[in-house]
Design an enzyme around this catalytic site. Sequence first.
Site, PDB file in Angstrom:
ATOM      1  N   LYS A 173      39.219  32.748  42.347  1.00 48.58           N
ATOM      2  CA  LYS A 173      39.556  33.616  41.206  1.00 48.58           C
ATOM      3  C   LYS A 173      41.053  33.897  41.304  1.00 48.58           C
ATOM      4  O   LYS A 173      41.484  34.802  42.001  1.00 48.58           O
ATOM      5  CB  LYS A 173      38.731  34.905  41.312  1.00 48.58           C
ATOM      6  CG  LYS A 173      38.436  35.600  40.023  1.00 48.58           C
ATOM      7  CD  LYS A 173      39.614  36.134  39.246  1.00 48.58           C
ATOM      8  CE  LYS A 173      40.292  37.354  39.796  1.00 48.58           C
ATOM      9  NZ  LYS A 173      41.553  37.652  39.041  1.00 48.58           N
ATOM     10  N   ARG A 177      47.361  36.606  35.641  1.00 48.61           N
ATOM     11  CA  ARG A 177      48.729  36.485  35.108  1.00 48.61           C
ATOM     12  C   ARG A 177      49.290  35.076  35.276  1.00 48.61           C
ATOM     13  O   ARG A 177      50.150  34.651  34.532  1.00 48.61           O
ATOM     14  CB  ARG A 177      49.657  37.454  35.824  1.00 48.61           C
ATOM     15  CG  ARG A 177      49.165  38.873  35.763  1.00 48.61           C
ATOM     16  CD  ARG A 177      50.222  39.853  36.206  1.00 48.61           C
ATOM     17  NE  ARG A 177      49.642  41.123  36.580  1.00 48.61           N
ATOM     18  CZ  ARG A 177      48.989  41.928  35.754  1.00 48.61           C
ATOM     19  NH1 ARG A 177      48.834  41.583  34.490  1.00 48.61           N
ATOM     20  NH2 ARG A 177      48.481  43.064  36.170  1.00 48.61           N
ATOM     21  N   CYS A 281      55.419  39.448  49.467  1.00 47.91           N
ATOM     22  CA  CYS A 281      54.865  40.417  50.409  1.00 47.91           C
ATOM     23  C   CYS A 281      55.639  40.410  51.722  1.00 47.91           C
ATOM     24  O   CYS A 281      55.487  41.294  52.542  1.00 47.91           O
ATOM     25  CB  CYS A 281      53.400  40.131  50.679  1.00 47.91           C
ATOM     26  SG  CYS A 281      53.179  38.601  51.554  1.00 47.91           S
TER      27      CYS A 281
END
Length: 499
Positions: A173, A177, A281
């Site tokens: 999944k 965006r 990140c």
Amino acid sequence: MQELTHYVNGQHVKGTSGRFTDVMNPATGEVQAKVPLATKAEMDEIIAKAAEAQVAWGATNPQRRARVMMKFGALINENMDELAELVSREHGKTLPDARGDVQRGLEVVEVCMGAPAMLKGEFMDNGGPGIDLYSMRQALGVVAGITPFNFPAMIPLWKMAPALSCGNAMILKPSERCPSTSLRLAELLTEAGLPDGVLQVVNGDKEVVDAILDNETIQAVGFVGSTPIAQYIYGRAATNGKRAQCFGGAKNHMIIMPDADMDKAADALVGSSFGAAGERCMAISVAVPVGEKTADALIERLIPRIEKLKVGPYTAGDDVDYGPVITEASKTRIEGLISSGVEQGATLVRDGRGMSLQGYENGYFVGPTLFDNVTSDMDIYKEEIFGPVLTQVRAQNYEEALKLTMDNEYGNGTAIFTADGDVARDFASRVNVGMVGINFPIPVPLAYFSFGGWKKSAFGDLNQYGPDAFRFYTKTKTVTARWFSGIKEGGEFNFKAMD
Ligand code: NAD
């Protein structure tokens, strides 16, 4: 208007829910496609098909599965430019950076070409008289990957390559965006020989995620995204008896010691804080110089470097340093945080608010922003900004800098710049952060190590990719065997030590 699909049973299928969300072009603010959002009913059917396909795939010998990875790797290389363009078009990052996004995923595929060596079990002959013990690593069945917007190629590849090469089927999944790269990667896997149904790419939002978390067939969930969602998914998956590894947000500190090469430290900070508009990140968002002189020297070097940065759409050429942030809401949030920093007393050295590019006035661009004299009670320090904003917190000595890093609730990455090996060793040993750079600002481990943060940057056990991934995506079965020829005893009723 392009209508995107799901990729199910080896082909593109239209969504049937009637629900869609817009895929934006962040450089122009225009809608470029709509992506279907699947329902629980669609999802349950897709998972059932994956379970059917997994049976034969799990029974395929590991070498043959590895050959699919070999072909897949070759196809990623052949289609590198197209994949990078897909990443840039939906994410907005520059093309050279998008190629890096694909490349760091490809490296995990390359490690998975050697999966058979990682899937061997252990063997002990004569663990007892005439008794052999051996363990096997077996596929889990159907597993799920739920991925964020910021690495549309790399993170789906971190999920799918290890899971599939271990013999699992995967429901992927991707972020709604940036869904197109995952759909294209699924096509390439079909071309590489992956049987239909073994990788199902399903687009959607919370409804689909919850359908994954509650479906009894799904054995494990690998998530990457923000911390609140990571914690939510970890909790719900674990309650439902699934394996879960959920990687969350970050606030990465870089300590600059007085003996560091200041020019190299400034270069490293600018690249790692503003590259990809700060939407990594592993971006450094907090610079922690030790001593006032170090702090002043650093600011003096950061300003001219920041002033030279070129912000623009990926189509403007390879000399663009970074592009827009992902959504208008993200731009508004980042600019709001910058305002809060001013209100709460930080020194705004360079202000990126209100940036408008000629010809791209509706794009989500935020200029490079630098704060000095930030303190740990300010929102710009406490929150993950996930934008092109570098904050400087001044520390008086090494212990204070280390404590600041260790007290932060996140623990994804950190770095130290110094010329002193003793300090670097001490830092690497004591700091409570999962990935550490020494004179290295974004210490993303290579594909044959593994990737994972500590504290609120990761929930669950085992890291992503590398040896940990082969443990996460398999379960161990241990066999204790003996053959009765020569053993003449009758029934045995006591729990015996193997002496
Ligand atoms: P996000 O948490 O908003 O979304 C991640 C995924 O979760 C997406 O697929 C999204 O559709 C889904 N999702 C969103 N809201 C949900 C909900 N309420 N319930 C169920 N599912 C939901 O993250 P993002 O904005 O796409 O990505 C940015 C974040 O990811 C940052 O916090 C960044 O630090 C983090 N990140 C972490 C790592 C890591 O390895 N630690 C790597 C990359 C990004």
